[in-house]
Structure formats: structure tokens, C-alpha cells
Scaffold this active site. Structure first.
Site, PDB file in Angstrom:
ATOM      1  N   GLY A  36       0.834  -1.205   0.000  1.00 27.72           N
ATOM      2  CA  GLY A  36       0.000   0.000   0.000  1.00 27.72           C
ATOM      3  C   GLY A  36       0.868   1.254   0.000  1.00 27.72           C
ATOM      4  N   HIS A  37       1.852   1.279   0.899  1.00 31.70           N
ATOM      5  CA  HIS A  37       2.788   2.416   0.930  1.00 31.70           C
ATOM      6  C   HIS A  37       3.554   2.521  -0.391  1.00 31.70           C
ATOM      7  CE1 HIS A  37       2.736   1.261   5.382  1.00 31.70           C
ATOM      8  NE2 HIS A  37       2.352   2.515   5.427  1.00 31.70           N
ATOM      9  N   GLU A 146      -6.260   6.378   0.380  1.00 28.79           N
ATOM     10  CA  GLU A 146      -7.701   6.356   0.671  1.00 28.79           C
ATOM     11  C   GLU A 146      -8.029   5.314   1.730  1.00 28.79           C
ATOM     12  OE1 GLU A 146      -9.562   5.874  -3.163  1.00 28.79           O
ATOM     13  OE2 GLU A 146      -9.688   8.065  -3.419  1.00 28.79           O
ATOM     14  N   ASP A 148      -7.043   5.424   4.676  1.00 30.68           N
ATOM     15  CA  ASP A 148      -7.395   6.275   5.817  1.00 30.68           C
ATOM     16  C   ASP A 148      -8.234   7.428   5.272  1.00 30.68           C
ATOM     17  OD1 ASP A 148      -5.682   5.009   8.052  1.00 30.68           O
ATOM     18  OD2 ASP A 148      -4.321   5.201   6.362  1.00 30.68           O
ATOM     19  N   GLN A 151      -8.741  10.643   7.294  1.00 33.31           N
ATOM     20  CA  GLN A 151      -7.471  11.373   7.387  1.00 33.31           C
ATOM     21  C   GLN A 151      -7.232  12.198   6.126  1.00 33.31           C
ATOM     22  OE1 GLN A 151      -3.622   9.728   8.981  1.00 33.31           O
ATOM     23  NE2 GLN A 151      -3.283   9.289   6.833  1.00 33.31           N
TER      24      GLN A 151
END
Ligand code: AMP
Length: 272
Positions: A36-37, A146, A148, A151
């Protein structure tokens, strides 16, 4: 790839880049990097001259009973992942906040529900650290997942309200092969918890697919499908304001948080 641990050096480096007219991209993370990162780095790489990834487990955004001290860490693995994604500089500050730091950034309204309601002070911690990261790195563009979703909305509001000159780019949520939303915290799950956690995304997808059903019926469907120790919330919300909606009129999102033991798992999908 260069690694910097000094915030002063990072400030000097970003000012020098700016003076040379370089476009700076930032991927803020708390480390223990997963696909994801890495997808965020890959998305931003072609848009910038210099790509910075920051790795900092931000104490301000953890509550007193949360997992700050046991948050998973793997700096060597993280450095390899950044290198493989073409990151120019990995910023891992030893000390990020100056002594006597006395500023807090608080975004109201959009923080009053969901994560904001359940984690008092969390979004103030996030907004404050991200605002300082923008100052320290002089980023022209920064990317947030997305995953988070709230956030992302909070940080967009901060940038707009304070007329910060950084552009915020959203990155799509990346899932594991079995569909579970990738998260550094998935490592806390037992095999049995992880199996039950698959019902989170299964419920979201079923709610998304139930196009003939009302919002209320979709919520009932989701609640029936989810198997967790505690459902913190399952909500259908307006995609921008994050206020709950009773009827689908515009872009909407389903937000969910389920607990497995002490581990809270977040997921979301778009509706319509
Ligand atoms: P974290 O290290 O958890 O603070 O996350 C750093 C950034 O990666 C945030 O912008 C997250 O939204 C994003 N992120 C975390 N997990 C995912 C995922 N599964 N897919 C996309 N982005 C993610």
C-alpha cells in the site's frame, strides 16, 4: 538513495532543492512498509523531480492506551522498499519536533465523527505532524492513501483552510491477495482473527453490489456479514463531508472499523 536522520539537514536540503526549482514530492509514513505504501511512492515518482519518503512513528497521534510503544518497526526493510520504488531521500528523523514545540493544528467539523470521535486528539496529532512535514520538506505535492479515508479528508481541509501551497494527491486502497486492506497493524492478527477479518471487505463489497437496496438495508446486510469482536462503526457517508446519508444522492462511501482483540482494522469502499 540517501538517508537523513537530522531534521535540520532535511530543512537545508529541501531549501536547496527549492532554490534549484525542483518539484518535491512527499510520501509520509509511519514505516513497516507494505505494498500500500509502495503504491503511493510509485504513483508520485513520475510526477516529481525529487521523491522523499518520511518514516516517523508520530507520538502525537497515539492515545495513551494505544500501541505507540509496540508499533511494528523494520527500518532496514523499509529502506530496501524505498530504494526499490526509486525514492531519492528517506527521511527518518531521530528528533522531529523542536524543544518547546507549542503549536497544534486542529481541523473541526470533519473530525467530530468516526475516528475523531473514538480517538480523541488523534487528528490533531496527524494534522500537526503533517503540517510540520510540509514545512520541513517544502513539498509541492504529497500523497495519502484512501485507506485512511477520513485522514485524507482532514488533511485536504487543512491545506485548503490554511492555503498551504502543497497539492494533495489521493492513492487508491491496496488490498492483500485475500482482500484484506493492507495495514502495518495486520501483523498483530492471529490466524483465526485474520480469517474473520476477511468479512470486513466482503461485507463492504456486498453493500456496494446491492444496488437495488436502500442505505438502511445495505447497512443491515453489512452488519449481518461482519464477524468481529466489536464493530466500532459501519456507516454510509457523503464522500466529501463524511456526514451519514440516508439516501444515495451523490458520491458516497462506506466506512467500517472492526476490532479483533486490541487491533482496530479500518476499511472503506466507494458507493455509486
Ligand atoms: P501509515 O504508515 O499507516 O501512517 O500510512 C502511511 C500512508 O500510507 C497513509 O497515507 C495511508 O493512508 C497509506 N496507506 C496505508 N495502507 C494503505 C493501503 N492499504 N492502501 C493505500 N494506502 C495505504
Amino acid at each position: 538513495m540517501e538517508i537523513l536522520q537530522s531534521t535540520e539537514e532535511m530543512i537545508a536540503r529541501s531549501r536547496a532543492w527549492k532554490a534549484e526549482g525542483r518539484r518535491i514530492g512527499l510520501v509520509p509514513t509511519m514505516g513497516y512498509l507494505h505494498r500500500g505504501h509502495r503504491s503511493l511512492m510509485a504513483l508520485l515518482r513520475p510526477q516529481v523531480d525529487v521523491l522523499v519518503t518520511s518514516l516517523y512513528v508520530n507520538p502525537l497521534q497515539f492515545g495513551p492506551k494505544e500501541d505507540f510503544s509496540r508499533y511494528p518497526r523494520d527500518p532496514e526493510g523499509d529502506a530496501r522498499a524505498c530504494e526499490a520504488e526509486g525514492v531519492d531521500l528517506l527521511f527518518m528523523p531521530m528528533t522531529f519536533f523542536p524543544a518547546n514545540f507549542r503549536t497544534q493544528v486542529a481541523v473541526s467539523g470533519i473530525t467530530s465523527r468516526w475516528e475523531g470521535a473514538l480517538r480523541p486528539g488523534h487528528f490533531e496529532g496527524v494534522a500537526t505532524v503533517v503540517a510540520r512535514f510540509f514545512g520541513v520538506t517544502q513539498a509541492d505535492v504529497a500523497i495519502f492513501g484512501e485507506k485512511d479515508y477520513q485522514q485524507l479528508a482532514v488533511l485536504r481541509a487543512m491545506v485548503r483552510d490554511l492555503a498551504m501551497k502543497v497539492e494533495i494527491v489521493p492513492g487508491p486502497l491496496v488490498r492483500d491477495d485475500d482482500g484484506l486492506a493492507l495495514s502495518s497493524r495486520n501483523v498483530y492478527l492471529t490466524t483465526e482473527q485474520r480469517k474473520r477479518a476477511l468479512t470486513l471487505h466482503q461485507a463492504l463489497f456486498a453493500m456496494q453490489a446491492a444496488k437495488e437496496k436502500s442505505v438502511e438495508e445495505r447497512l443491515a446486510l453489512g452488519r449481518r456479514m461482519i464477524d468481529c469482536d466489536q464493530l466500532d462503526y459501519l456507516a454510509v457517508v457523503d464522500a466529501d463531508s463524511l456526514e451519514p446519508v440516508e439516501q444515495l444522492q451523490g458520491p458516497a462511501r462506506v466506512l467500517v472499523v472492526g476490532r479483533y482483540g486490541a487491533t482496530r482494522l479500518l476499511d472503506n469502499v466507494e458507493l455509486q
